[in-house]
Design a protein around this motif. Structure first.
Motif, PDB file in Angstrom:
ATOM      1  N   TYR A 150      -5.062   2.770 -10.994  1.00  0.00           N
ATOM      2  CA  TYR A 150      -4.066   3.693 -10.442  1.00  0.00           C
ATOM      3  C   TYR A 150      -2.674   3.346 -10.920  1.00  0.00           C
ATOM      4  O   TYR A 150      -2.337   2.177 -11.085  1.00  0.00           O
ATOM      5  CB  TYR A 150      -4.084   3.622  -8.914  1.00  0.00           C
ATOM      6  N   GLU A 151      -1.865   4.398 -11.117  1.00  0.00           N
ATOM      7  CA  GLU A 151      -0.444   4.163 -11.373  1.00  0.00           C
ATOM      8  C   GLU A 151       0.391   5.160 -10.572  1.00  0.00           C
ATOM      9  O   GLU A 151      -0.073   6.230 -10.189  1.00  0.00           O
ATOM     10  CB  GLU A 151      -0.116   4.240 -12.868  1.00  0.00           C
ATOM     11  N   LEU A 152       1.625   4.754 -10.320  1.00  0.00           N
ATOM     12  CA  LEU A 152       2.568   5.562  -9.563  1.00  0.00           C
ATOM     13  C   LEU A 152       2.991   6.785 -10.375  1.00  0.00           C
ATOM     14  O   LEU A 152       3.244   6.683 -11.569  1.00  0.00           O
ATOM     15  CB  LEU A 152       3.790   4.672  -9.294  1.00  0.00           C
ATOM     16  N   THR A 163      -6.152  -1.590 -10.019  1.00  0.00           N
ATOM     17  CA  THR A 163      -7.337  -1.005  -9.392  1.00  0.00           C
ATOM     18  C   THR A 163      -7.247  -1.276  -7.884  1.00  0.00           C
ATOM     19  O   THR A 163      -6.426  -2.092  -7.442  1.00  0.00           O
ATOM     20  CB  THR A 163      -8.621  -1.671  -9.911  1.00  0.00           C
ATOM     21  N   GLY A 164      -8.079  -0.592  -7.108  1.00  0.00           N
ATOM     22  CA  GLY A 164      -8.112  -0.827  -5.671  1.00  0.00           C
ATOM     23  C   GLY A 164      -8.414  -2.283  -5.365  1.00  0.00           C
ATOM     24  O   GLY A 164      -7.824  -2.877  -4.461  1.00  0.00           O
ATOM     25  N   TYR A 165      -9.306  -2.837  -6.141  1.00  0.00           N
ATOM     26  CA  TYR A 165      -9.674  -4.242  -5.965  1.00  0.00           C
ATOM     27  C   TYR A 165      -8.478  -5.165  -6.174  1.00  0.00           C
ATOM     28  O   TYR A 165      -8.234  -6.088  -5.387  1.00  0.00           O
ATOM     29  CB  TYR A 165     -10.777  -4.595  -6.969  1.00  0.00           C
ATOM     30  N   GLN A 166      -7.702  -4.895  -7.229  1.00  0.00           N
ATOM     31  CA  GLN A 166      -6.521  -5.715  -7.497  1.00  0.00           C
ATOM     32  C   GLN A 166      -5.475  -5.551  -6.409  1.00  0.00           C
ATOM     33  O   GLN A 166      -4.799  -6.517  -6.041  1.00  0.00           O
ATOM     34  CB  GLN A 166      -5.927  -5.341  -8.864  1.00  0.00           C
ATOM     35  N   ALA A 182      -7.448   7.425  -2.409  1.00  0.00           N
ATOM     36  CA  ALA A 182      -7.949   8.775  -2.644  1.00  0.00           C
ATOM     37  C   ALA A 182      -6.982   9.806  -2.063  1.00  0.00           C
ATOM     38  O   ALA A 182      -6.709  10.844  -2.678  1.00  0.00           O
ATOM     39  CB  ALA A 182      -9.343   8.922  -2.029  1.00  0.00           C
ATOM     40  N   ARG A 183      -6.438   9.507  -0.869  1.00  0.00           N
ATOM     41  CA  ARG A 183      -5.469  10.423  -0.261  1.00  0.00           C
ATOM     42  C   ARG A 183      -4.182  10.496  -1.075  1.00  0.00           C
ATOM     43  O   ARG A 183      -3.620  11.568  -1.275  1.00  0.00           O
ATOM     44  CB  ARG A 183      -5.153   9.975   1.178  1.00  0.00           C
ATOM     45  N   LEU A 184      -3.719   9.325  -1.538  1.00  0.00           N
ATOM     46  CA  LEU A 184      -2.497   9.298  -2.347  1.00  0.00           C
ATOM     47  C   LEU A 184      -2.690  10.101  -3.642  1.00  0.00           C
ATOM     48  O   LEU A 184      -1.778  10.800  -4.078  1.00  0.00           O
ATOM     49  CB  LEU A 184      -2.104   7.845  -2.674  1.00  0.00           C
ATOM     50  N   ALA A 185      -3.880   9.991  -4.219  1.00  0.00           N
ATOM     51  CA  ALA A 185      -4.176  10.735  -5.439  1.00  0.00           C
ATOM     52  C   ALA A 185      -4.200  12.233  -5.151  1.00  0.00           C
ATOM     53  O   ALA A 185      -3.670  13.036  -5.929  1.00  0.00           O
ATOM     54  CB  ALA A 185      -5.505  10.275  -6.025  1.00  0.00           C
ATOM     55  N   ALA A 186      -4.767  12.605  -3.995  1.00  0.00           N
ATOM     56  CA  ALA A 186      -4.828  14.017  -3.618  1.00  0.00           C
ATOM     57  C   ALA A 186      -3.426  14.578  -3.391  1.00  0.00           C
ATOM     58  O   ALA A 186      -3.159  15.753  -3.642  1.00  0.00           O
ATOM     59  CB  ALA A 186      -5.679  14.182  -2.352  1.00  0.00           C
ATOM     60  N   ALA A 187      -2.507  13.739  -2.928  1.00  0.00           N
ATOM     61  CA  ALA A 187      -1.134  14.159  -2.684  1.00  0.00           C
ATOM     62  C   ALA A 187      -0.312  14.148  -3.979  1.00  0.00           C
ATOM     63  O   ALA A 187       0.838  14.581  -3.981  1.00  0.00           O
ATOM     64  CB  ALA A 187      -0.479  13.249  -1.642  1.00  0.00           C
ATOM     65  N   ALA A 192      -5.070   8.328 -11.346  1.00  0.00           N
ATOM     66  CA  ALA A 192      -6.121   7.357 -11.654  1.00  0.00           C
ATOM     67  C   ALA A 192      -6.644   7.553 -13.074  1.00  0.00           C
ATOM     68  O   ALA A 192      -6.862   8.688 -13.497  1.00  0.00           O
ATOM     69  CB  ALA A 192      -7.266   7.489 -10.664  1.00  0.00           C
ATOM     70  N   ALA A 193      -6.800   6.456 -13.792  1.00  0.00           N
ATOM     71  CA  ALA A 193      -7.471   6.485 -15.092  1.00  0.00           C
ATOM     72  C   ALA A 193      -8.839   5.841 -14.908  1.00  0.00           C
ATOM     73  O   ALA A 193      -8.931   4.714 -14.427  1.00  0.00           O
ATOM     74  CB  ALA A 193      -6.653   5.723 -16.124  1.00  0.00           C
TER      75      ALA A 193
END
Lengths: 207, 207
Positions: free
Chosen positions: B82-84, B30-33, B58-63, B68-69
């Motif tokens: 999030y995962e790669l 997660t972002g927190y982790q 959020a930008r990485l997800a948009a790209a 994200a789950a």
DNA sequence: TTTTGACATGTCAACTCTGACATATTCGCG
DNA sequence: CGCGAATATGTCAGAGTTGACATGTCAAAA
């Protein structure tokens, strides 16, 4: 109200402001000259573009920390030669003894963190190249340091002792980059653990 | 149009973006982790606050570089793990082999540049304290490095070899800060030239 | 003679980064 | 039971930084 209005004495400055004050302890200079001075040797550890320097000088002048003498310049605007004021020197002296906290940022180290996601041969080549570059820079700095010692700049009483201190840090940093990059290249290249070439500890000097 | 719209494949990322991708090679988070992972050991050379991490994710997800789950979270908003993605890994691999150019910034070195504008005793105390702090950190890192070697992390095939490489750089950096600060403190304290305690060169390993 | 580079000062848009504000649950400790 | 710390995600203002745009002189090299 902004954080840095010059109407009171306890005005806080940015790090760049103090960097410019430091440069001005070497003598008066124009903004253009400061942009050059910020290259060697302090530029190895702090840089700024002229687009940042000019506004900062204006703020320092507004705070009364520097004073500008205007002359007709080559371009459409007047040339301004800045010098440190007593207030500016006092502000600099106060800042000097505040322990800094900022952490460094290093992209080469960040890439090493993800080293085994990359192609090992390409990564080994990258770090081998960095090691070679660091070795070249190191040789250059060693020559510079020898020249400075010949001029007595290793004496803390010398007005440019600070230049020597900064250069030594640059030298040590390049040495580390050289050694570490070479170790990393050898590790990635060999695909097996390589012992890190730790140098033997030098004699203790009491600190 | 912005420089990083996600509609095409050749999207450029910020260094922070690649840092997050690197962290995600260690597993989904997660972002927190990620904000926690950015502390040790990579935090010695790259840091970011959560206020910067969330928008970047959020930008990485948009790209399309991360996925994200969503789950019900503890707070008012959904928790996102999030995962790669394969695209993200490809982008990371491409970035890894680009030689970095960014220069480091070091406030302690900047202060040394102006060392003889400050009170010598106060400056010597400052650098003596820095040397002592670096010595403590160094001892800590040496323990960490030994633990890592015991786990086989010095093998470039180990999935967390990068952690070990970063820690070694941290170790070397602390060593330099310790030695250089102690030398500077001794110089300022004595008021006379002090030879720099250069360690003897380690054996050449071919790079 | 043209053109390149040094000298010299500035603005502006965009991006990076920090610190403060905002919200809400859960778990352990006293 | 109340309090603080950890988990978790976001926004926003402001400061820091870069690269491009803009202007104009002068000396040296091509």
């Amino acid at each position: 109200m902004g954080a840095r209005d010059g109407d009171d004495s306890a005005t806080a400055g940015s790090t760049l402001g103090y960097a410019l004050l430091s440069l001005l302890t070497r003598g008066p200079a124009t903004g253009y000259q400061l942009a050059s001075r910020v290259k060697a040797p302090i530029g190895h550890f702090w840089t700024a573009k002229h687009s940042q320097i000019y506004p900062e000088l204006a703020r320092l002048a507004a705070a009364g920390w520097v004073r500008a003498a205007e002359e007709a310049g080559p371009g459409p605007r007047a040339k301004k030669t800045y010098e440190l004021t007593p207030d500016g020197l006092a502000a600099l002296r106060a800042w000097l003894v505040v322990p800094p906290v900022a952490q460094p940022r290093s992209e080469i180290t960040l890439k090493a963190y993800a080293a085994n996601s990359g192609d090992p041969a390409a990564m080994a080549a990258l770090y081998g190249g960095l090691a070679a570059q660091a070795a070249r820079t190191l040789a250059e700095y060693e020559q510079d340091a020898a020249d400075m010692r010949a001029q007595g700049m290793d004496d803390p009483a010398h007005p440019r002792f600070g230049n020597y201190a900064v250069l030594l840090m640059g030298l040590e940093s390049q040495r580390v980059v050289q050694r570490w990059s070479a170790w990393l290249a050898a590790s990635l290249d060999g695909g097996a653990p390589v012992p890190y070439p730790h140098p033997p500890a030098p004699r203790d000097n009491g600190y």
